[in-house]
Design a protein around this motif. Structure first.
Motif, PDB file in Angstrom:
ATOM      1  N   ASN A  85       0.771  -1.024   0.090  1.00 45.11           N
ATOM      2  CA  ASN A  85      -0.172  -0.173   0.053  1.00 45.11           C
ATOM      3  C   ASN A  85       0.729   1.104   0.086  1.00 45.11           C
ATOM      4  O   ASN A  85       0.464   2.508  -0.618  1.00 45.11           O
ATOM      5  CB  ASN A  85      -1.356  -0.148   1.109  1.00 45.11           C
ATOM      6  N   GLU A  86       1.881   1.024   0.815  1.00 49.10           N
ATOM      7  CA  GLU A  86       3.064   1.851   0.528  1.00 49.10           C
ATOM      8  C   GLU A  86       3.233   2.508  -0.694  1.00 49.10           C
ATOM      9  O   GLU A  86       3.280   3.887  -1.196  1.00 49.10           O
ATOM     10  CB  GLU A  86       3.889   1.871   2.324  1.00 49.10           C
ATOM     11  N   ILE A  87       4.469   1.655  -0.729  1.00 44.83           N
ATOM     12  CA  ILE A  87       4.905   1.967  -2.845  1.00 44.83           C
ATOM     13  C   ILE A  87       3.863   2.132  -3.527  1.00 44.83           C
ATOM     14  O   ILE A  87       4.079   2.812  -4.496  1.00 44.83           O
ATOM     15  CB  ILE A  87       5.569   0.557  -2.910  1.00 44.83           C
ATOM     16  N   PHE A  93       1.191   8.749  -6.373  1.00 45.08           N
ATOM     17  CA  PHE A  93       1.265  10.619  -5.988  1.00 45.08           C
ATOM     18  C   PHE A  93       2.815  10.700  -7.150  1.00 45.08           C
ATOM     19  O   PHE A  93       2.876  11.608  -7.461  1.00 45.08           O
ATOM     20  CB  PHE A  93       2.147  10.594  -4.423  1.00 45.08           C
ATOM     21  N   PHE A  94       4.040  10.326  -6.834  1.00 47.70           N
ATOM     22  CA  PHE A  94       4.894  10.519  -7.655  1.00 47.70           C
ATOM     23  C   PHE A  94       4.697  10.843  -8.992  1.00 47.70           C
ATOM     24  O   PHE A  94       4.820  11.857  -9.522  1.00 47.70           O
ATOM     25  CB  PHE A  94       6.251   9.701  -7.625  1.00 47.70           C
ATOM     26  N   ALA A  95       3.710  10.057  -9.497  1.00 45.09           N
ATOM     27  CA  ALA A  95       3.428   9.367 -10.804  1.00 45.09           C
ATOM     28  C   ALA A  95       2.543   9.967 -11.549  1.00 45.09           C
ATOM     29  O   ALA A  95       2.619  11.596 -12.012  1.00 45.09           O
ATOM     30  CB  ALA A  95       3.239   8.163 -11.301  1.00 45.09           C
ATOM     31  N   LEU A  96       1.487  10.469 -10.968  1.00 42.13           N
ATOM     32  CA  LEU A  96       0.511  11.870 -10.934  1.00 42.13           C
ATOM     33  C   LEU A  96       0.468  13.297 -10.653  1.00 42.13           C
ATOM     34  O   LEU A  96       0.437  14.184 -11.284  1.00 42.13           O
ATOM     35  CB  LEU A  96      -0.816  11.295 -10.484  1.00 42.13           C
ATOM     36  N   GLY A  97       1.693  13.048  -9.777  1.00 46.14           N
ATOM     37  CA  GLY A  97       1.953  15.257  -9.660  1.00 46.14           C
ATOM     38  C   GLY A  97       3.184  15.442 -10.314  1.00 46.14           C
ATOM     39  O   GLY A  97       2.689  16.298 -10.915  1.00 46.14           O
ATOM     40  N   ALA A  98       4.204  14.083 -10.605  1.00 45.28           N
ATOM     41  CA  ALA A  98       5.453  14.473 -12.167  1.00 45.28           C
ATOM     42  C   ALA A  98       4.414  15.108 -13.299  1.00 45.28           C
ATOM     43  O   ALA A  98       4.705  15.699 -14.089  1.00 45.28           O
ATOM     44  CB  ALA A  98       6.239  13.653 -12.276  1.00 45.28           C
ATOM     45  N   GLY A  99       3.471  14.332 -13.540  1.00 43.60           N
ATOM     46  CA  GLY A  99       2.513  14.553 -14.569  1.00 43.60           C
ATOM     47  C   GLY A  99       2.276  15.026 -15.218  1.00 43.60           C
ATOM     48  O   GLY A  99       1.916  15.721 -16.087  1.00 43.60           O
ATOM     49  N   TYR A 100       1.229  16.124 -13.804  1.00 46.80           N
ATOM     50  CA  TYR A 100       0.773  17.248 -13.466  1.00 46.80           C
ATOM     51  C   TYR A 100       1.677  17.691 -14.049  1.00 46.80           C
ATOM     52  O   TYR A 100       1.416  19.341 -14.673  1.00 46.80           O
ATOM     53  CB  TYR A 100       0.173  17.116 -11.907  1.00 46.80           C
ATOM     54  N   GLY A 151      -2.818  10.419   1.376  1.00 44.38           N
ATOM     55  CA  GLY A 151      -3.426   9.182   1.359  1.00 44.38           C
ATOM     56  C   GLY A 151      -1.868   8.423   1.058  1.00 44.38           C
ATOM     57  O   GLY A 151      -1.853   7.032   2.030  1.00 44.38           O
ATOM     58  N   PHE A 152      -0.768   8.891   0.714  1.00 41.09           N
ATOM     59  CA  PHE A 152       0.327   8.117   0.757  1.00 41.09           C
ATOM     60  C   PHE A 152       1.088   8.394   2.041  1.00 41.09           C
ATOM     61  O   PHE A 152       1.571   7.695   3.032  1.00 41.09           O
ATOM     62  CB  PHE A 152       1.259   8.801  -0.219  1.00 41.09           C
ATOM     63  N   ILE A 153       0.916   9.208   2.881  1.00 37.54           N
ATOM     64  CA  ILE A 153       1.013   9.839   3.965  1.00 37.54           C
ATOM     65  C   ILE A 153       0.222   8.279   5.973  1.00 37.54           C
ATOM     66  O   ILE A 153       1.253   8.084   6.496  1.00 37.54           O
ATOM     67  CB  ILE A 153       0.590  11.483   5.064  1.00 37.54           C
ATOM     68  N   TYR A 154      -0.898   8.924   5.272  1.00 37.42           N
ATOM     69  CA  TYR A 154      -1.500   7.275   5.936  1.00 37.42           C
ATOM     70  C   TYR A 154      -0.726   5.979   5.763  1.00 37.42           C
ATOM     71  O   TYR A 154      -1.184   5.560   6.520  1.00 37.42           O
ATOM     72  CB  TYR A 154      -3.347   7.955   5.516  1.00 37.42           C
ATOM     73  N   ALA A 155      -0.959   5.560   4.351  1.00 41.36           N
ATOM     74  CA  ALA A 155      -0.748   4.302   4.132  1.00 41.36           C
ATOM     75  C   ALA A 155       1.242   3.864   4.632  1.00 41.36           C
ATOM     76  O   ALA A 155       1.361   2.884   5.134  1.00 41.36           O
ATOM     77  CB  ALA A 155      -0.079   4.292   2.746  1.00 41.36           C
ATOM     78  N   MET A 156       1.895   5.232   4.707  1.00 40.70           N
ATOM     79  CA  MET A 156       3.827   4.956   5.262  1.00 40.70           C
ATOM     80  C   MET A 156       2.993   4.998   6.847  1.00 40.70           C
ATOM     81  O   MET A 156       3.850   4.485   7.854  1.00 40.70           O
ATOM     82  CB  MET A 156       3.943   6.114   4.734  1.00 40.70           C
ATOM     83  N   SER A 157       2.371   5.698   7.545  1.00 42.04           N
ATOM     84  CA  SER A 157       1.933   5.330   8.631  1.00 42.04           C
ATOM     85  C   SER A 157       1.686   3.886   9.419  1.00 42.04           C
ATOM     86  O   SER A 157       1.584   3.639  10.136  1.00 42.04           O
ATOM     87  CB  SER A 157       0.706   6.442   8.892  1.00 42.04           C
TER      88      SER A 157
END
Length: 307
Positions: A85-87, A93-100, A151-157
């Motif tokens: 889930n974290e990965i 986040f990385f792919a969609l953020g960089a794509g945006y 969601g990334f922060i949540y999954a990491m936690s």
């Protein structure tokens, strides 16, 4: 403390990734409230730093896994595995953020970029796609990526909320990760925006967020010390793992406090270099806190938990 130092790739990955998420939240707030073309252009220009940090963070994460192939294998259990889930969330986040970011900047780049052999073709392609999208796409994009970041922060936690690791399985883990995003992220966004002389009207808000999270983090560290004092097993006590917990926390908050003072002074004086010195000190404090976090790893038997 050996365990914490041994996990240095995760220390850098978590802090850098959380800082990038927090900074994107700050940029999103600016982009959603200020439509000035110069502000929008410069915000997207400095946003590239976030994707560089995410790339560096993922390099550190693969060092922990041993090889990139294991990262792909870890995606096999999305929904059932905290690591998967974290990965997945981080990759999204990385792919969609960089794509945006790539789409948003395609039509903001100087004409010289369009004349470059391969890069020019990519820029023209992205620019053509961006022009065909409805005007509201950027608003939708920043909101979506911000939510995925949360969601990334949540999954990491949740990855560290392990019942057999009582030193991690508490409210202090998601609180620490969220505070890092808000504190280091706000500081990083302030420094980047200040470097291109935009976002002045957000300075007060972002500085207030950074100082408030600093105070909350200090209170949380005090409360966590009391919590850890009551955690132990038949073999050892939690605080025995990091006997210098109080000293390290004092050093941590000294770094962050000095960093915030330098950041605040630099932003108010419109100095370019000083805010980045402040950010480095703040991130150094958060890295130290994360070393302590991994140093606190301990397991107890299921019987001790009542299972």
């Amino acid at each position: 403390m050996g365990m914490g130092l041994h996990e240095w790739p995760l220390v850098f990955f978590t802090v850098l990734a959380q800082s990038a998420v927090g900074a994107f939240w700050a940029f999103s707030l600016l982009l959603l409230t200020d439509r000035n073309r110069q502000v929008v252009s410069k915000t997207h220009y400095v946003m590239v730093v976030l994707w560089i940090l995410m790339a560096i963070g993922f390099v550190f994460s693969t060092l922990h896994l041993g090889s990139p192939q294991r990262a792909f294998n870890a995606l096999n259990r999305i929904g059932a595995s905290g690591l998967s889930n974290e990965i997945a969330a981080g990759s999204a986040f990385f792919a969609l953020g960089a794509g945006y970011w790539a789409l948003a900047t395609a039509n903001l780049l100087p004409n010289a970029w369009h004349k470059l052999p391969l890069i020019g073709a990519i820029v023209r392609l992205l620019g053509g796609i961006e022009r065909k999208l409805p005007a509201v796409w950027k608003t939708f994009g920043v909101i979506t990526v911000s939510l995925i970041g949360a969601g990334f922060i949540y999954a990491m936690s949740m990855l560290y909320m392990i019942p057999t690791v009582p030193t991690w399985n508490s409210v202090y883990t998601p609180l620490a990760f969220s505070l890092t995003a808000l504190l280091a992220g706000s500081a990083l966004a302030l420094a980047l925006l200040n470097s291109v002389k935009i976002g002045e009207r957000l300075n007060g808000l972002l500085l207030a967020i950074a100082w408030l999270t600093f105070v909350i983090a200090a209170v949380a560290a005090y409360q966590q010390h009391g919590y850890l004092a009551g955690v132990g097993s038949a073999v050892r006590q939690a605080l025995d793992l990091v006997p210098s917990f109080v000293v390290l926390m004092l050093i941590r908050f000294a770094f962050i406090g000095i960093g915030l003072v330098i950041l605040t002074f630099g932003v108010k004086k419109h100095h370019v270099l000083l805010p980045f010195i402040g950010v480095i000190l703040i991130i150094a404090g958060e890295l130290l806190a994360r070393v302590v976090f991994y140093g606190l790893h301990m397991t107890v038997g299921m019987a001790a938990l009542g299972y």
